[in-house]
Design a protein around this motif. Structure first.
Motif, PDB file in Angstrom:
ATOM      1  N   LEU A 120       0.833  -1.192   0.000  1.00 30.80           N
ATOM      2  CA  LEU A 120       0.000   0.000   0.000  1.00 30.80           C
ATOM      3  C   LEU A 120       0.875   1.251   0.000  1.00 30.80           C
ATOM      4  N   GLU A 123       0.271   6.039   4.268  1.00 29.01           N
ATOM      5  CA  GLU A 123      -0.956   6.665   4.727  1.00 29.01           C
ATOM      6  C   GLU A 123      -0.681   8.123   5.066  1.00 29.01           C
ATOM      7  N   PRO A 127      -8.076   6.904   6.340  1.00 31.27           N
ATOM      8  CA  PRO A 127      -8.824   6.251   5.256  1.00 31.27           C
ATOM      9  C   PRO A 127     -10.321   6.444   5.458  1.00 31.27           C
ATOM     10  N   SER A 128     -11.063   6.329   4.373  1.00 29.70           N
ATOM     11  CA  SER A 128     -12.510   6.548   4.439  1.00 29.70           C
ATOM     12  C   SER A 128     -13.265   5.309   4.895  1.00 29.70           C
ATOM     13  N   THR A 129     -12.671   4.133   4.700  1.00 28.07           N
ATOM     14  CA  THR A 129     -13.339   2.890   5.083  1.00 28.07           C
ATOM     15  C   THR A 129     -12.322   1.918   5.655  1.00 28.07           C
ATOM     16  N   PRO A 131     -10.270  -1.702   5.669  1.00 30.01           N
ATOM     17  CA  PRO A 131      -9.728  -2.505   4.565  1.00 30.01           C
ATOM     18  C   PRO A 131     -10.720  -3.578   4.123  1.00 30.01           C
ATOM     19  N   ARG A 255       1.357   0.425  10.186  1.00 34.77           N
ATOM     20  CA  ARG A 255       0.703   1.389   9.300  1.00 34.77           C
ATOM     21  C   ARG A 255       0.156   2.546  10.128  1.00 34.77           C
ATOM     22  N   ASP A 359      -9.542  -1.446  11.084  1.00 32.87           N
ATOM     23  CA  ASP A 359     -10.255  -0.256  10.621  1.00 32.87           C
ATOM     24  C   ASP A 359      -9.619   0.999  11.205  1.00 32.87           C
ATOM     25  N   SER A 361     -10.273   4.013   9.861  1.00 33.80           N
ATOM     26  CA  SER A 361     -11.074   5.135   9.378  1.00 33.80           C
ATOM     27  C   SER A 361     -11.790   5.865  10.501  1.00 33.80           C
TER      28      SER A 361
END
Length: 377
Positions: A120, A123, A127-129, A131, A255, A359, A361
């Protein structure tokens, strides 16, 4: 008694010298292993003359002199035979690679760089959602991140990418860069240092924190010496009991992102939000692999020593929080306790909601205190 030649065959005396010389050269080069017929007296005479000329260095050009003959009739012929031998398996290999390029080590054609396996990008924002669901693979010793979104995450420190430093108000660029590097050192020492992860004292992480900040180091020292619900070191440090589990390999997937702004203590404030994934097996049992996922959010500041009573080059720990996936609830012995699929859960039964530990997000719910379940590990 010699045999008389037939009328259809020319006699030795009728053959020109240059033809005989060519015949002798060809015979010497190509027929050494065979037993030639006895040459005539003329052939023996020509052969002897050629040998004497060769000894005196008087051979005419174009015979056995020059690199062209050596290359085309010597080494060149052997190379052609070598390629002929390699030709069949090489053709088969080329055909197989054409059908499946991933057979080549490292896959230079990028055929195995499918979206599900390619790394990936870093970051840079939330993130919006969550994985996407990964293939339902069981992790193994060779593939401890199989079936996990972390398979595409960076390894260890490579996942802690510092933003480009720039001046913040009166705080110069080099000061901001120092704050970012110290924050990374704290994250590495608390979550990636092999000694820390194996349950040892997190000295490298503690060395970054300011000893002049009231109660912080004292409270962390109490947590490490006498862990309890109130003083629990896993709220800041990722530690596993070496008598219970051991890490699988040397890779911890990482991450997250780091940002900075003007601080409240005359310096620069850094906000860090990172998730770490730890594959482990039992210390002395089956080689069943499981994973514990830890998300940590830190707020630190590199204060101005000219205005505040702080230690130069040390960070103030302003706030920190965590979200831990796959660790026993209500166990406060200073270690993380992963659950294995084949084992019955230990500790108190979870009463909170089911969450996705991958998650990133959403913000950590700092008001939630109930222990829930994870949707995947």
């Amino acid at each position: 008694m010699s045999e008389k030649p037939s009328d259809d065959e020319p006699s030795a005396s009728e053959i020109p010298d240059d033809v005989w010389e060519q015949f002798i050269r060809d015979a010497e080069r190509d027929s050494r292993a065979s037993a030639p017929k006895e040459p005539s007296a003329r052939a023996r005479m020509v052969t002897e003359r050629l040998r004497q000329q060769e000894a005196r260095g008087e051979l005419p050009p174009g015979w056995r002199t020059g690199p062209a003959w050596q290359e085309m009739n010597g080494t060149g012929a052997r190379r052609r035979k070598l390629w002929a031998v390699l030709g069949v398996p090489l053709a088969v290999a080329v055909a197989l690679v054409a059908l499946k390029p991933s057979l080549l080590p490292g896959d230079p054609f990028g055929a195995d760089e499918s979206p599900a396996a390619s790394p990936l990008p870093d970051e840079t924002a939330a993130p919006s959602t969550a994985p996407e669901a990964s293939d339902p693979e069981t992790p193994t010793l060779d593939k401890p991140f199989a079936g996990s979104p972390a398979l595409r995450w960076a390894d260890g420190e490579a996942g802690i990418v510092l933003p480009e430093a720039e001046a913040v108000g009166p705080v110069p660029k080099d000061r901001v860069e120092q704050a970012l590097k110290l924050t990374k050192k704290l994250l590495v020492g608390a979550n990636l240092d092999p000694k820390t992860v194996r349950g040892a004292h997190p000295g490298a992480a503690l060395s970054v924190l300011d000893p002049k900040q009231p109660d912080v180091l004292d409270n962390l020292g109490t947590a490490l010496r006498s862990p309890s619900r109130k003083h629990d070191p896993v709220t800041l440090f990722s530690r596993f009991d070496p008598d219970e589990v051991r890490p699988v390999g040397d890779v911890i997937k990482t991450r997250g992102r780091m940002t900075f702004e003007k601080g409240s203590q005359g310096g620069v404030a850094v906000h860090a939000d990172y998730t770490f994934v730890y594959p482990v097996v039992r210390a002395d049992g089956p080689t069943e692999v499981t994973r514990t996922i830890v998300r940590r959010v830190l707020d630190v500041e590199l204060a101005d020593p000219a205005r505040y009573r702080v230690t130069e080059g040390r960070l103030l720990l302003m706030a920190y929080d965590q979200e831990i996936g796959n660790s026993s609830c209500d166990v406060y012995d200073g270690y993380l306790h992963p659950g294995f699929p084949s084992s019955d859960p230990s500790g108190a039964a979870p009463s909170g909601p089911t969450t996705d530990p991958y998650d990133r997000s959403k913000d950590i719910d700092r008001d939630a205190d109930a222990c829930g379940t994870v949707s995947r590990t």
